[in-house]
Design a protein around this motif. Sequence first.
Motif, PDB file in Angstrom:
ATOM      1  N   ASP A  16      -0.170  18.676  -3.540  1.00  0.00           N
ATOM      2  CA  ASP A  16      -1.144  17.593  -3.530  1.00  0.00           C
ATOM      3  C   ASP A  16      -0.381  16.277  -3.578  1.00  0.00           C
ATOM      4  OD1 ASP A  16      -3.282  19.339  -3.555  1.00  0.00           O
ATOM      5  OD2 ASP A  16      -3.339  19.418  -5.734  1.00  0.00           O
ATOM      6  N   CYS A  17      -0.919  15.266  -2.938  1.00  0.00           N
ATOM      7  CA  CYS A  17      -0.222  13.984  -2.903  1.00  0.00           C
ATOM      8  C   CYS A  17      -1.208  12.862  -2.642  1.00  0.00           C
ATOM      9  CB  CYS A  17       0.847  13.990  -1.822  1.00  0.00           C
ATOM     10  SG  CYS A  17       0.137  14.187  -0.180  1.00  0.00           S
ATOM     11  N   VAL A  18      -0.678  11.675  -2.624  1.00  0.00           N
ATOM     12  CA  VAL A  18      -1.470  10.503  -2.263  1.00  0.00           C
ATOM     13  C   VAL A  18      -1.533  10.438  -0.743  1.00  0.00           C
ATOM     14  CG1 VAL A  18      -1.533   7.974  -2.318  1.00  0.00           C
ATOM     15  CG2 VAL A  18      -0.805   9.259  -4.340  1.00  0.00           C
ATOM     16  N   GLU A  19      -2.719  10.161  -0.221  1.00  0.00           N
ATOM     17  CA  GLU A  19      -2.885  10.010   1.210  1.00  0.00           C
ATOM     18  C   GLU A  19      -2.936   8.523   1.542  1.00  0.00           C
ATOM     19  OE1 GLU A  19      -6.452  12.113   2.048  1.00  0.00           O
ATOM     20  OE2 GLU A  19      -5.508  14.064   1.844  1.00  0.00           O
ATOM     21  N   VAL A  20      -2.479   8.183   2.727  1.00  0.00           N
ATOM     22  CA  VAL A  20      -2.408   6.800   3.162  1.00  0.00           C
ATOM     23  C   VAL A  20      -3.285   6.627   4.388  1.00  0.00           C
ATOM     24  CG1 VAL A  20      -0.844   5.001   3.988  1.00  0.00           C
ATOM     25  CG2 VAL A  20      -0.053   6.654   2.298  1.00  0.00           C
ATOM     26  N   ALA A  21      -3.995   5.494   4.470  1.00  0.00           N
ATOM     27  CA  ALA A  21      -4.820   5.207   5.640  1.00  0.00           C
ATOM     28  C   ALA A  21      -4.345   3.921   6.296  1.00  0.00           C
ATOM     29  CB  ALA A  21      -6.278   5.061   5.246  1.00  0.00           C
ATOM     30  N   HIS A  22      -4.376   3.901   7.592  1.00  0.00           N
ATOM     31  CA  HIS A  22      -4.086   2.687   8.343  1.00  0.00           C
ATOM     32  C   HIS A  22      -5.412   2.092   8.789  1.00  0.00           C
ATOM     33  CE1 HIS A  22      -2.296  -0.171  11.059  1.00  0.00           C
ATOM     34  NE2 HIS A  22      -3.104   0.268  11.995  1.00  0.00           N
ATOM     35  N   ILE A  23      -5.643   0.848   8.410  1.00  0.00           N
ATOM     36  CA  ILE A  23      -6.861   0.158   8.821  1.00  0.00           C
ATOM     37  C   ILE A  23      -6.473  -0.865   9.878  1.00  0.00           C
ATOM     38  CG2 ILE A  23      -8.763  -1.315   8.087  1.00  0.00           C
ATOM     39  CD1 ILE A  23      -8.334  -0.163   5.256  1.00  0.00           C
ATOM     40  N   PRO A  24      -6.820  -0.627  11.143  1.00  0.00           N
ATOM     41  CA  PRO A  24      -6.460  -1.597  12.169  1.00  0.00           C
ATOM     42  C   PRO A  24      -7.202  -2.907  11.917  1.00  0.00           C
ATOM     43  CG  PRO A  24      -7.863   0.114  13.085  1.00  0.00           C
ATOM     44  CD  PRO A  24      -7.560   0.502  11.671  1.00  0.00           C
ATOM     45  N   ALA A  25      -6.475  -3.988  11.996  1.00  0.00           N
ATOM     46  CA  ALA A  25      -7.058  -5.305  11.746  1.00  0.00           C
ATOM     47  C   ALA A  25      -7.068  -6.113  13.037  1.00  0.00           C
ATOM     48  CB  ALA A  25      -6.256  -6.026  10.679  1.00  0.00           C
ATOM     49  N   ALA A  26      -8.115  -6.878  13.211  1.00  0.00           N
ATOM     50  CA  ALA A  26      -8.218  -7.758  14.371  1.00  0.00           C
ATOM     51  C   ALA A  26      -7.733  -9.145  13.939  1.00  0.00           C
ATOM     52  CB  ALA A  26      -9.656  -7.809  14.865  1.00  0.00           C
ATOM     53  N   PHE A  27      -6.497  -9.463  14.266  1.00  0.00           N
ATOM     54  CA  PHE A  27      -5.946 -10.764  13.908  1.00  0.00           C
ATOM     55  C   PHE A  27      -6.449 -11.832  14.859  1.00  0.00           C
ATOM     56  CE2 PHE A  27      -3.119  -8.056  11.595  1.00  0.00           C
ATOM     57  CZ  PHE A  27      -2.775  -8.798  10.482  1.00  0.00           C
ATOM     58  N   ARG A  28      -6.653 -13.025  14.327  1.00  0.00           N
ATOM     59  CA  ARG A  28      -7.104 -14.157  15.131  1.00  0.00           C
ATOM     60  C   ARG A  28      -6.316 -15.404  14.736  1.00  0.00           C
ATOM     61  NH1 ARG A  28     -10.415 -13.144  11.041  1.00  0.00           N
ATOM     62  NH2 ARG A  28     -11.140 -14.841   9.736  1.00  0.00           N
ATOM     63  N   LYS A  29      -6.170 -16.302  15.675  1.00  0.00           N
ATOM     64  CA  LYS A  29      -5.456 -17.547  15.446  1.00  0.00           C
ATOM     65  C   LYS A  29      -6.340 -18.483  14.618  1.00  0.00           C
ATOM     66  CE  LYS A  29      -3.190 -21.120  18.172  1.00  0.00           C
ATOM     67  NZ  LYS A  29      -2.861 -21.544  19.532  1.00  0.00           N
ATOM     68  N   SER A  30      -5.725 -19.214  13.727  1.00  0.00           N
ATOM     69  CA  SER A  30      -6.456 -20.157  12.890  1.00  0.00           C
ATOM     70  C   SER A  30      -7.171 -21.199  13.729  1.00  0.00           C
ATOM     71  CB  SER A  30      -5.475 -20.854  11.944  1.00  0.00           C
ATOM     72  OG  SER A  30      -6.089 -21.947  11.314  1.00  0.00           O
ATOM     73  N   SER A  31      -8.374 -21.568  13.323  1.00  0.00           N
ATOM     74  CA  SER A  31      -9.115 -22.615  14.028  1.00  0.00           C
ATOM     75  C   SER A  31      -8.487 -23.988  13.820  1.00  0.00           C
ATOM     76  CB  SER A  31     -10.572 -22.632  13.557  1.00  0.00           C
ATOM     77  OG  SER A  31     -10.625 -22.887  12.168  1.00  0.00           O
ATOM     78  N   TYR A  32      -7.558 -24.100  12.871  1.00  0.00           N
ATOM     79  CA  TYR A  32      -6.859 -25.364  12.629  1.00  0.00           C
ATOM     80  C   TYR A  32      -5.630 -25.525  13.530  1.00  0.00           C
ATOM     81  CZ  TYR A  32      -9.767 -25.854   8.520  1.00  0.00           C
ATOM     82  OH  TYR A  32     -10.834 -25.977   7.677  1.00  0.00           O
ATOM     83  N   SER A  33      -5.291 -24.523  14.321  1.00  0.00           N
ATOM     84  CA  SER A  33      -4.126 -24.577  15.196  1.00  0.00           C
ATOM     85  C   SER A  33      -4.462 -25.318  16.489  1.00  0.00           C
ATOM     86  CB  SER A  33      -3.646 -23.175  15.560  1.00  0.00           C
ATOM     87  OG  SER A  33      -3.276 -22.475  14.406  1.00  0.00           O
ATOM     88  N   ALA A  34      -3.496 -26.084  16.982  1.00  0.00           N
ATOM     89  CA  ALA A  34      -3.677 -26.775  18.258  1.00  0.00           C
ATOM     90  C   ALA A  34      -3.526 -25.787  19.404  1.00  0.00           C
ATOM     91  CB  ALA A  34      -2.662 -27.910  18.384  1.00  0.00           C
TER      92      ALA A  34
END
Length: 79
Positions: A16-34
């Motif tokens: 028995d062990c700890v299981e790991v999950a990968h959660i895909p994230a949708a990265f977006r550019k900051s609205s403060y960026s030019a």
Amino acid sequence: MPAGFRKSSYSGAGQDCVEVAHIPAAFRKSSYSAQGQECVEVADLPCGAAIRDSKHPDAGHLPFPAAEWAGFLSAALSR
């Protein structure tokens, strides 16, 4: 095993062990960026947010718990 989880590669057969999950994230550019500038990107996570360098997206990301992210946003928006 539930979908999305995997057994640790450090576990022996039948242990028995700890299981790991990968959660895909949708990265977006900051609205403060030019337009056309490189910047920090942000993604919403179920328990907070994550940031990464837009110049090196494959280098990983830094996750922040919801309370820390809320504190950062509060401080940033009050300036």
